[in-house]
Design a protein around this motif. Structure first.
Motif, PDB file in Angstrom:
ATOM      1  N   LEU A   1      93.096  93.143 -21.292  1.00  0.00           N
ATOM      2  CA  LEU A   1      92.048  92.705 -20.371  1.00  0.00           C
ATOM      3  C   LEU A   1      91.781  93.751 -19.296  1.00  0.00           C
ATOM      4  O   LEU A   1      90.626  93.988 -18.923  1.00  0.00           O
ATOM      5  N   ARG A   2      92.823  94.378 -18.791  1.00  0.00           N
ATOM      6  CA  ARG A   2      92.614  95.456 -17.818  1.00  0.00           C
ATOM      7  C   ARG A   2      91.810  96.598 -18.443  1.00  0.00           C
ATOM      8  O   ARG A   2      90.954  97.198 -17.789  1.00  0.00           O
TER       9      ARG A   2
ATOM     10  N   PHE B   1      88.096  95.447 -18.848  1.00  0.00           N
ATOM     11  CA  PHE B   1      87.415  94.967 -17.643  1.00  0.00           C
ATOM     12  C   PHE B   1      86.344  95.948 -17.182  1.00  0.00           C
ATOM     13  O   PHE B   1      86.568  97.158 -17.106  1.00  0.00           O
ATOM     14  N   ARG B   2      85.166  95.399 -16.861  1.00  0.00           N
ATOM     15  CA  ARG B   2      84.045  96.217 -16.364  1.00  0.00           C
ATOM     16  C   ARG B   2      83.736  95.794 -14.933  1.00  0.00           C
ATOM     17  O   ARG B   2      82.928  94.888 -14.702  1.00  0.00           O
ATOM     18  N   PRO B   3      84.363  96.440 -13.949  1.00  0.00           N
ATOM     19  CA  PRO B   3      84.199  95.999 -12.559  1.00  0.00           C
ATOM     20  C   PRO B   3      82.769  96.096 -12.054  1.00  0.00           C
ATOM     21  O   PRO B   3      82.335  95.264 -11.250  1.00  0.00           O
TER      22      PRO B   3
ATOM     23  N   ALA C   1      81.133  93.003 -13.351  1.00  0.00           N
ATOM     24  CA  ALA C   1      81.698  91.821 -12.699  1.00  0.00           C
ATOM     25  C   ALA C   1      81.187  91.672 -11.275  1.00  0.00           C
ATOM     26  O   ALA C   1      81.042  90.547 -10.776  1.00  0.00           O
TER      27      ALA C   1
ATOM     28  N   VAL D   1      88.442  86.616 -11.804  1.00  0.00           N
ATOM     29  CA  VAL D   1      87.524  87.721 -11.555  1.00  0.00           C
ATOM     30  C   VAL D   1      86.719  87.387 -10.309  1.00  0.00           C
ATOM     31  O   VAL D   1      86.032  86.359 -10.258  1.00  0.00           O
TER      32      VAL D   1
ATOM     33  N   LEU E   1      90.097  92.136 -10.326  1.00  0.00           N
ATOM     34  CA  LEU E   1      90.656  91.387 -11.442  1.00  0.00           C
ATOM     35  C   LEU E   1      92.115  91.048 -11.143  1.00  0.00           C
ATOM     36  O   LEU E   1      92.885  91.912 -10.739  1.00  0.00           O
TER      37      LEU E   1
ATOM     38  N   THR F   1      81.948  90.471 -19.035  1.00  0.00           N
ATOM     39  CA  THR F   1      82.886  91.040 -18.070  1.00  0.00           C
ATOM     40  C   THR F   1      83.941  91.911 -18.756  1.00  0.00           C
ATOM     41  O   THR F   1      84.354  92.943 -18.204  1.00  0.00           O
ATOM     42  N   PHE F   2      84.373  91.483 -19.933  1.00  0.00           N
ATOM     43  CA  PHE F   2      85.406  92.199 -20.684  1.00  0.00           C
ATOM     44  C   PHE F   2      84.783  92.693 -21.985  1.00  0.00           C
ATOM     45  O   PHE F   2      84.528  91.901 -22.902  1.00  0.00           O
TER      46      PHE F   2
END
Length: 213
Positions: free
Chosen positions: A119-120, A123-125, A128, A149, A154, A208-209
């Motif tokens: 997930l890290r 993850f697309r900050p 998000a 989130v 995250l 988001t992911f």
């Protein structure tokens, strides 16, 4: 002294001498999630022989990558600041390996720590940051995670808790993260089972992911 000496004066060679032995980077992967007792590391790597785990921990300590520290009356292993510098390396390696992941084999499992790092990695900050804060309770195989989130931040923890969407899935969840399977189709085909909350939030999760396979 590294267990393997390639006989070359090269920074990449030296890095491989320090963390390139089998299981070493998976130990680092799990310690990037947080400190772990010996038994927790063994449980997270169910196929590692105990003598190999002990050897790898000793080698990583000698290299200054990890250290043993007392914590709540027990000894845990944690990454040193030098070891934590491996985080972007591990995440980039995960993104690269995702492209060759393929379909899961029947005997393959997902551990809580491996899913947390997946997930890290996905993850697309920036994406998000444009979406409402959302909490997901994700049960992937035996891994139960609470995924929060909030903008570009995250937080992934083990266990349950209040969540906007709770869902269960198997290793095939990677098809949703890759975009190979739409969230609606994932629910319709049983790849993802919605346990609580509106199913359309799985679309937000997939936005988001995301990692392209």
């Amino acid at each position: 002294m590294a267990a393997r000496d390639y006989g070359q004066y090269c920074a990449i060679t030296r890095a491989l001498e320090l963390v390139g032995e089998r299981w070493s980077l998976l130990i680092v992967r799990d310690l990037l999630v947080g400190p772990r007792r010996y038994g927790e590391l063994a449980a997270g790597l169910p196929r590692i022989p105990s003598n190999i785990l002990a050897a790898r921990l000793k080698e990583l300590q000698a290299a200054g990558v990890i250290r043993r520290v007392p914590h709540s009356r027990v000894i845990v292993y944690e990454l040193t600041p030098y070891g934590r510098e491996l985080e972007p390396v591990v995440l980039s390696l995960g993104a690269w390996g995702f492209k060759a992941l393929g379909d899961p084999r029947e005997e393959q499992v997902i551990t809580p720590d491996s899913m947390t790092m997946a997930l890290r990695t996905a993850f697309r900050p920036q994406v998000a940051a444009t979406l409402p804060a959302t909490a997901y309770a994700a049960r992937v195989g035996s891994a139960g995670l609470l995924v929060r989130v909030d903008g570009p931040a995250l937080e992934v923890t083990r266990g349950d808790g209040p969540a906007d969407l709770a869902f269960a899935a198997g290793p095939a969840i990677h098809r949703v993260i890759s975009g190979d399977l739409t969230p609606d189709r994932a629910i319709a085909t049983g790849v993802v089972e919605v346990l609580h909350g509106p199913g359309d939030l799985l679309g937000r999760f997939a936005t988001t992911f995301h990692l392209a396979a």
